[in-house]
Design a protein around this motif. Structure first.
Motif, PDB file in Angstrom:
ATOM      1  N   GLU A  14     -27.607  10.839  -2.496  1.00 45.42           N
ATOM      2  CA  GLU A  14     -28.016  11.815  -3.668  1.00 45.42           C
ATOM      3  C   GLU A  14     -26.860  12.160  -4.739  1.00 45.42           C
ATOM      4  OE1 GLU A  14     -32.007  13.194  -0.497  1.00 45.42           O
ATOM      5  OE2 GLU A  14     -30.852  14.806  -2.272  1.00 45.42           O
ATOM      6  N   LYS A  15     -27.684  12.477  -5.503  1.00 44.48           N
ATOM      7  CA  LYS A  15     -26.404  13.893  -6.125  1.00 44.48           C
ATOM      8  C   LYS A  15     -27.087  14.822  -6.781  1.00 44.48           C
ATOM      9  CE  LYS A  15     -22.383  15.528  -7.763  1.00 44.48           C
ATOM     10  NZ  LYS A  15     -22.016  16.348  -6.818  1.00 44.48           N
ATOM     11  N   ASN A  16     -27.135  15.255  -6.973  1.00 50.01           N
ATOM     12  CA  ASN A  16     -27.472  16.972  -7.885  1.00 50.01           C
ATOM     13  C   ASN A  16     -25.861  17.375  -8.609  1.00 50.01           C
ATOM     14  OD1 ASN A  16     -30.328  16.795  -6.558  1.00 50.01           O
ATOM     15  ND2 ASN A  16     -29.647  17.492  -4.967  1.00 50.01           N
ATOM     16  N   PHE A  17     -26.296  18.255  -9.269  1.00 53.51           N
ATOM     17  CA  PHE A  17     -25.597  18.540 -10.652  1.00 53.51           C
ATOM     18  C   PHE A  17     -26.003  20.364 -10.561  1.00 53.51           C
ATOM     19  CE2 PHE A  17     -24.014  14.457 -12.198  1.00 53.51           C
ATOM     20  CZ  PHE A  17     -22.458  14.851 -11.672  1.00 53.51           C
ATOM     21  N   ALA A  18     -25.447  21.255 -10.579  1.00 53.90           N
ATOM     22  CA  ALA A  18     -25.827  22.730 -10.580  1.00 53.90           C
ATOM     23  C   ALA A  18     -25.999  23.098 -12.111  1.00 53.90           C
ATOM     24  CB  ALA A  18     -25.134  23.563  -9.521  1.00 53.90           C
ATOM     25  N   LEU A  19     -27.087  23.586 -12.885  1.00 52.48           N
ATOM     26  CA  LEU A  19     -26.948  24.051 -14.192  1.00 52.48           C
ATOM     27  C   LEU A  19     -27.138  24.937 -14.011  1.00 52.48           C
ATOM     28  CD1 LEU A  19     -27.594  20.504 -15.979  1.00 52.48           C
ATOM     29  CD2 LEU A  19     -25.860  21.262 -15.171  1.00 52.48           C
ATOM     30  N   PRO A  20     -26.735  25.349 -15.507  1.00 52.62           N
ATOM     31  CA  PRO A  20     -27.381  26.613 -15.474  1.00 52.62           C
ATOM     32  C   PRO A  20     -28.564  26.497 -15.693  1.00 52.62           C
ATOM     33  CG  PRO A  20     -25.380  26.465 -17.353  1.00 52.62           C
ATOM     34  CD  PRO A  20     -26.035  25.366 -16.250  1.00 52.62           C
ATOM     35  N   VAL A  26     -29.534  13.870 -10.306  1.00 58.42           N
ATOM     36  CA  VAL A  26     -29.310  12.420 -10.953  1.00 58.42           C
ATOM     37  C   VAL A  26     -29.317  11.111  -9.815  1.00 58.42           C
ATOM     38  CG1 VAL A  26     -27.384  11.597 -12.184  1.00 58.42           C
ATOM     39  CG2 VAL A  26     -27.837  13.803 -12.408  1.00 58.42           C
ATOM     40  N   LEU A  27     -28.873  11.512  -8.870  1.00 59.77           N
ATOM     41  CA  LEU A  27     -29.531  10.215  -8.056  1.00 59.77           C
ATOM     42  C   LEU A  27     -30.011  10.665  -6.805  1.00 59.77           C
ATOM     43  CD1 LEU A  27     -24.947   8.577  -7.732  1.00 59.77           C
ATOM     44  CD2 LEU A  27     -27.116   8.262  -8.798  1.00 59.77           C
ATOM     45  N   ALA A  28     -31.307   9.579  -6.015  1.00 60.16           N
ATOM     46  CA  ALA A  28     -31.395   9.507  -5.094  1.00 60.16           C
ATOM     47  C   ALA A  28     -31.960   8.902  -4.338  1.00 60.16           C
ATOM     48  CB  ALA A  28     -33.316  10.504  -5.607  1.00 60.16           C
ATOM     49  N   GLY A  29     -31.716   8.555  -2.856  1.00 60.77           N
ATOM     50  CA  GLY A  29     -31.589   7.484  -1.787  1.00 60.77           C
ATOM     51  C   GLY A  29     -31.074   6.203  -2.429  1.00 60.77           C
ATOM     52  N   ILE A  30     -30.173   6.207  -2.820  1.00 61.13           N
ATOM     53  CA  ILE A  30     -29.275   5.006  -3.508  1.00 61.13           C
ATOM     54  C   ILE A  30     -28.708   4.383  -1.792  1.00 61.13           C
ATOM     55  CG2 ILE A  30     -27.256   4.327  -4.071  1.00 61.13           C
ATOM     56  CD1 ILE A  30     -28.775   5.258  -6.254  1.00 61.13           C
ATOM     57  N   ASP A  31     -28.844   3.694  -1.654  1.00 56.10           N
ATOM     58  CA  ASP A  31     -28.604   2.491  -0.374  1.00 56.10           C
ATOM     59  C   ASP A  31     -28.609   1.121  -0.753  1.00 56.10           C
ATOM     60  OD1 ASP A  31     -29.431   4.149   2.117  1.00 56.10           O
ATOM     61  OD2 ASP A  31     -31.381   4.138   1.534  1.00 56.10           O
ATOM     62  N   THR A  52     -22.099   8.513 -12.623  1.00 58.50           N
ATOM     63  CA  THR A  52     -22.028   8.956 -11.407  1.00 58.50           C
ATOM     64  C   THR A  52     -22.385   8.621 -10.055  1.00 58.50           C
ATOM     65  OG1 THR A  52     -23.729  11.024 -13.180  1.00 58.50           O
ATOM     66  CG2 THR A  52     -23.143  11.118 -10.254  1.00 58.50           C
ATOM     67  N   LEU A  53     -23.098   7.319 -10.179  1.00 57.19           N
ATOM     68  CA  LEU A  53     -22.169   5.910  -8.649  1.00 57.19           C
ATOM     69  C   LEU A  53     -21.205   5.999  -8.316  1.00 57.19           C
ATOM     70  CD1 LEU A  53     -23.510   5.023  -5.652  1.00 57.19           C
ATOM     71  CD2 LEU A  53     -24.769   3.543  -7.801  1.00 57.19           C
ATOM     72  N   LEU A  54     -20.289   5.566 -10.002  1.00 56.77           N
ATOM     73  CA  LEU A  54     -19.167   4.970  -9.603  1.00 56.77           C
ATOM     74  C   LEU A  54     -18.224   6.172  -9.380  1.00 56.77           C
ATOM     75  CD1 LEU A  54     -19.382   2.245 -10.393  1.00 56.77           C
ATOM     76  CD2 LEU A  54     -17.896   1.898 -12.370  1.00 56.77           C
ATOM     77  N   ARG A  55     -18.492   7.153 -10.652  1.00 60.48           N
ATOM     78  CA  ARG A  55     -17.416   8.388  -9.484  1.00 60.48           C
ATOM     79  C   ARG A  55     -17.688   8.540  -8.303  1.00 60.48           C
ATOM     80  NH1 ARG A  55     -15.155  11.231 -13.884  1.00 60.48           N
ATOM     81  NH2 ARG A  55     -15.235  13.008 -12.532  1.00 60.48           N
ATOM     82  N   LEU A  56     -18.171   8.852  -7.608  1.00 61.80           N
ATOM     83  CA  LEU A  56     -18.898   8.703  -5.813  1.00 61.80           C
ATOM     84  C   LEU A  56     -17.533   7.748  -4.874  1.00 61.80           C
ATOM     85  CD1 LEU A  56     -22.617   9.985  -6.595  1.00 61.80           C
ATOM     86  CD2 LEU A  56     -20.394  11.285  -5.883  1.00 61.80           C
ATOM     87  N   ILE A  57     -18.122   6.929  -5.367  1.00 62.72           N
ATOM     88  CA  ILE A  57     -17.555   5.862  -4.922  1.00 62.72           C
ATOM     89  C   ILE A  57     -16.284   5.723  -4.816  1.00 62.72           C
ATOM     90  CG2 ILE A  57     -17.292   3.144  -4.469  1.00 62.72           C
ATOM     91  CD1 ILE A  57     -20.077   2.875  -5.855  1.00 62.72           C
ATOM     92  N   GLY A  58     -15.728   6.479  -6.069  1.00 59.17           N
ATOM     93  CA  GLY A  58     -14.012   6.108  -6.967  1.00 59.17           C
ATOM     94  C   GLY A  58     -13.452   7.824  -6.057  1.00 59.17           C
ATOM     95  N   GLY A  59     -14.102   8.461  -5.401  1.00 61.58           N
ATOM     96  CA  GLY A  59     -13.665  10.119  -4.938  1.00 61.58           C
ATOM     97  C   GLY A  59     -13.704  10.800  -5.783  1.00 61.58           C
ATOM     98  N   LEU A  60     -14.210  10.778  -7.112  1.00 62.19           N
ATOM     99  CA  LEU A  60     -13.918  11.596  -8.048  1.00 62.19           C
ATOM    100  C   LEU A  60     -14.946  12.231  -7.983  1.00 62.19           C
ATOM    101  CD1 LEU A  60     -13.001   9.657 -10.783  1.00 62.19           C
ATOM    102  CD2 LEU A  60     -11.546  10.546  -9.592  1.00 62.19           C
ATOM    103  N   GLU A  61     -16.374  12.571  -7.610  1.00 63.00           N
ATOM    104  CA  GLU A  61     -17.352  13.060  -6.954  1.00 63.00           C
ATOM    105  C   GLU A  61     -17.464  13.300  -5.574  1.00 63.00           C
ATOM    106  OE1 GLU A  61     -18.143  15.433  -8.989  1.00 63.00           O
ATOM    107  OE2 GLU A  61     -18.420  14.707 -11.377  1.00 63.00           O
TER     108      GLU A  61
END
Ligand code: ATP
Ligand code: MG
Length: 256
Positions: A14-20, A26-31, A52-61
């Protein structure tokens, strides 16, 4: 050991971004289990979380939940074993095409070997003759091809491609699709490619992961069991393409 090189294990991500105004999910339950050497294509509407998913795999997030492993190692930050090409070329403007590509070499690469590798990939992406040009002196598509070569020179186990052909004209795009297939076969590496082009997805992928709207999950993961090179006008090709179009059509109808 070699078998696990390039295999990717994505579990409960899962990926959440904190916004004001609050958290943006952004992503929920990716397997997803990706075998070493597999070619995966991610398709989905703008804003569904593909980059975002690609950046997670890339280690940027980092994931808000769940985990991503490459082989048996958890991903902690970027690494040259995961080569990344972004939606925009992101070349260094003060470096020539050659220098930009050489930047991707692993530390400690012997000079002669490095030179041969850079030369090989420079010509593979069709930039011979432009080695001394700066990014502003070459076209957007050429810049994107230089970025691809920069990701390739370290011979990554996993190549992460975020709409790498978006800026290319239709003919160059088809040519680059063939080049990517050639590079993939030669390197035996794993490829995760993001595209909004369904034809491109069916032409390239072993499996196509169709993402839902935000928060992104996999609506469907379709195997494409057609021999390569694939005939874009063949009946089975058209059938798979239509199936993916329908998935998007139905999702649009549900919203409306
Ligand atoms: N660093 C960030 N901070 C806050 N929100 C972000 C961040 N990165 C992405 N987002 C949001 O996450 C959502 C998904 O963005 P992402 O770039 O992954 O989409 P995408 O599927 O790649 O879209 P496109 O096809 O347009 O490239 C968007 O709503 C975007 O605004
Ligand atoms: Mg994107």
């Amino acid at each position: 050991m070699r078998d696990s090189r390039g295999s990717l294990h994505i579990q409960g991500v899962e990926k959440n971004f904190a916004l004001p105004q609050g958290d943006l999910r952004v992503l929920a339950g990716i397997d997803l289990e990706v075998a070493a050497g597999e070619f995966i294509v991610l398709v989905g509407k703008s804003g569904c979380g593909k980059s975002t998913l690609l950046r997670l795999i890339g280690g940027l997030e980092t994931p808000s939940r769940g985990e991503i492993r490459l082989g048996d190692k958890g991903i902690e930050g970027p690494g040259l074993e995961r080569g990344m090409v972004f939606q925009e070329p992101r070349l260094f403007p003060w470096m020539t095409a050659w220098e930009n590509i050489a930047f991707g070499l692993r530390a400690g690469t012997e000079a002669k070997e490095g030179e041969a590798t850079v030369g090989k990939y420079l010509s593979l992406v069709g930039l011979s003759g432009f080695e001394g040009a700066y990014p502003h002196q070459i076209s957007g598509g050429m810049q994107q091809r230089a970025a691809l070569a920069r990701a390739l020179v370290s011979r990554p186990e996993v190549l992460l491609l975020d709409e790498p052909f978006g800026a290319l004209d239709a003919l160059t795009r088809i040519q680059m699709q063939l080049e990517i297939l050639r590079i993939w076969k030669e390197s035996k590496g794993t490829v995760i490619l993001v595209t909004h082009d369904i034809d491109e997805a069916v032409f390239l992928g072993d499996r196509i992961a169709v993402m839902s709207d935000r928060p992104g999950t996999f609506r469907d993961i379709l195997p494409v069991k057609l021999p390569r090179p694939r005939d874009r006008s063949s009946a089975p090709f058209v059938k798979i393409r239509r199936k993916i179009y329908n998935e998007f059509f139905h999702s649009t109808r549900k919203e409306g």
